[in-house]
Write a protein that holds these residues in place. Sequence first.
Motif, short mmCIF file in Angstrom:
data_model
loop_
_atom_site.label_atom_id
_atom_site.label_comp_id
_atom_site.label_asym_id
_atom_site.label_seq_id
_atom_site.Cartn_x
_atom_site.Cartn_y
_atom_site.Cartn_z
N PRO A 292 6.92 26.93 20.46
CA PRO A 292 6.06 27.59 21.44
C PRO A 292 4.84 26.72 21.77
O PRO A 292 4.24 26.10 20.89
CB PRO A 292 5.61 28.87 20.73
CG PRO A 292 6.52 29.04 19.57
CD PRO A 292 7.04 27.68 19.21
N ALA A 293 4.49 26.68 23.04
CA ALA A 293 3.27 25.98 23.46
C ALA A 293 2.07 26.82 23.07
O ALA A 293 2.12 28.06 23.10
CB ALA A 293 3.29 25.77 24.97
N THR A 294 1.00 26.17 22.72
CA THR A 294 -0.26 26.85 22.41
C THR A 294 -1.21 26.68 23.58
O THR A 294 -1.02 25.82 24.44
CB THR A 294 -0.91 26.27 21.14
OG1 THR A 294 -1.32 24.92 21.41
CG2 THR A 294 0.06 26.30 19.95
N THR A 295 -2.25 27.48 23.60
CA THR A 295 -3.24 27.36 24.68
C THR A 295 -3.87 25.97 24.68
O THR A 295 -4.24 25.47 25.74
CB THR A 295 -4.32 28.45 24.58
OG1 THR A 295 -4.92 28.39 23.29
CG2 THR A 295 -3.72 29.82 24.82
N ALA A 296 -3.96 25.34 23.52
CA ALA A 296 -4.50 23.99 23.44
C ALA A 296 -3.57 22.97 24.11
O ALA A 296 -4.00 21.85 24.42
CB ALA A 296 -4.76 23.60 21.99
N GLU A 297 -2.33 23.37 24.35
CA GLU A 297 -1.34 22.46 24.96
C GLU A 297 -1.10 22.77 26.44
O GLU A 297 -0.16 22.26 27.04
CB GLU A 297 -0.02 22.54 24.19
CG GLU A 297 -0.17 22.04 22.76
CD GLU A 297 1.04 22.36 21.89
OE1 GLU A 297 1.48 21.45 21.16
OE2 GLU A 297 1.51 23.52 21.93
N LEU A 298 -1.97 23.56 27.03
CA LEU A 298 -1.86 23.89 28.45
C LEU A 298 -1.74 22.64 29.30
O LEU A 298 -0.90 22.57 30.21
CB LEU A 298 -3.06 24.73 28.89
CG LEU A 298 -3.19 25.01 30.39
CD1 LEU A 298 -2.04 25.89 30.87
CD2 LEU A 298 -4.52 25.66 30.69
N LEU B 242 0.03 29.38 34.49
CA LEU B 242 0.64 28.97 33.23
C LEU B 242 0.12 29.71 32.00
O LEU B 242 0.90 30.00 31.08
CB LEU B 242 0.43 27.46 33.02
CG LEU B 242 0.93 26.55 34.13
CD1 LEU B 242 0.59 25.11 33.82
CD2 LEU B 242 2.42 26.74 34.37
N LEU B 243 -1.16 29.99 31.98
CA LEU B 243 -1.79 30.52 30.78
C LEU B 243 -1.22 31.86 30.30
O LEU B 243 -0.98 32.02 29.10
CB LEU B 243 -3.31 30.61 30.96
CG LEU B 243 -4.13 30.77 29.69
CD1 LEU B 243 -3.82 29.68 28.67
CD2 LEU B 243 -5.61 30.77 30.02
N PRO B 244 -0.95 32.83 31.17
CA PRO B 244 -0.42 34.11 30.67
C PRO B 244 0.88 33.94 29.87
O PRO B 244 1.06 34.57 28.82
CB PRO B 244 -0.20 34.94 31.93
CG PRO B 244 -1.19 34.39 32.91
CD PRO B 244 -1.23 32.91 32.62
N ALA B 245 1.79 33.11 30.33
CA ALA B 245 3.06 32.91 29.62
C ALA B 245 2.86 32.14 28.32
O ALA B 245 3.57 32.37 27.33
CB ALA B 245 4.07 32.20 30.51
N ILE B 246 1.90 31.24 28.29
CA ILE B 246 1.59 30.53 27.05
C ILE B 246 1.01 31.50 26.04
O ILE B 246 1.43 31.55 24.88
CB ILE B 246 0.64 29.34 27.31
CG1 ILE B 246 1.35 28.26 28.13
CG2 ILE B 246 0.11 28.77 25.98
CD1 ILE B 246 0.44 27.15 28.61
N GLU B 247 0.05 32.31 26.49
CA GLU B 247 -0.59 33.28 25.59
C GLU B 247 0.39 34.31 25.04
O GLU B 247 0.23 34.78 23.92
CB GLU B 247 -1.75 33.97 26.31
CG GLU B 247 -2.92 33.04 26.55
CD GLU B 247 -4.04 33.68 27.36
OE1 GLU B 247 -5.19 33.24 27.21
OE2 GLU B 247 -3.77 34.61 28.16
N SER B 248 1.41 34.64 25.80
CA SER B 248 2.38 35.63 25.33
C SER B 248 3.54 35.01 24.55
O SER B 248 4.46 35.72 24.16
CB SER B 248 2.91 36.44 26.51
OG SER B 248 3.63 35.61 27.39
N GLY B 249 3.49 33.70 24.31
CA GLY B 249 4.51 33.04 23.51
C GLY B 249 5.82 32.80 24.26
O GLY B 249 6.86 32.57 23.64
#
Length: 176
Positions: free
Chosen positions: A14-20, A51-58
């Motif tokens: 999973p991507a993390t928010t730090a990897e946006l 992009l951020l919402p899908a990253i935050e939701s895993g």
Amino acid sequence: MSTVRMTAGWSIEPATTAELADVAAVLEDAAAWLNERGVRQWPTRFPERLLLPAIESGETWLVRAGVDVVATVTVDHADAAWDDLPTDAAYVHRMAVRHHGQQLGTWMLDWVTKVAIDEGRRAVRLDCVATNEDLCRYYERQGFRRMGNVTAGGMPGERLASKATQTVVRRYERVL
């Protein structure tokens, strides 16, 4: 879907928010590659709001070859472009690779299929801009069945509730 899977020299996590920025860079590289070939599949820039919402939701994943980020994919369980069919599916969005010709896309679609089976889903679904004939043929070679065209809100790569801007997408399904 939180476990790291490794095979063929690639790992996915999973991507993390730090990897946006990594997620955006892969997508923007792919968009540039497509644009050079005259294909308008995605915007040239992917703003954080997309992009951020899908990253935050895993739901967004990064693929690595060693330490290098080589691909990304978002997998979720709903898509407004498929509202006319049951939602018991895994939906593939924003799948992009940096290294073409290495079967990485096939590997990613097979990984999504395995995850969908493990979750008890009945299908894997995806779509692309209907005029992207090369990508349409690719999905058909991967065993996806054409499910018709629909109009999605937003520019290519977006899913907006507003239909002020629209994109015709071709839908594909792999029944499990």
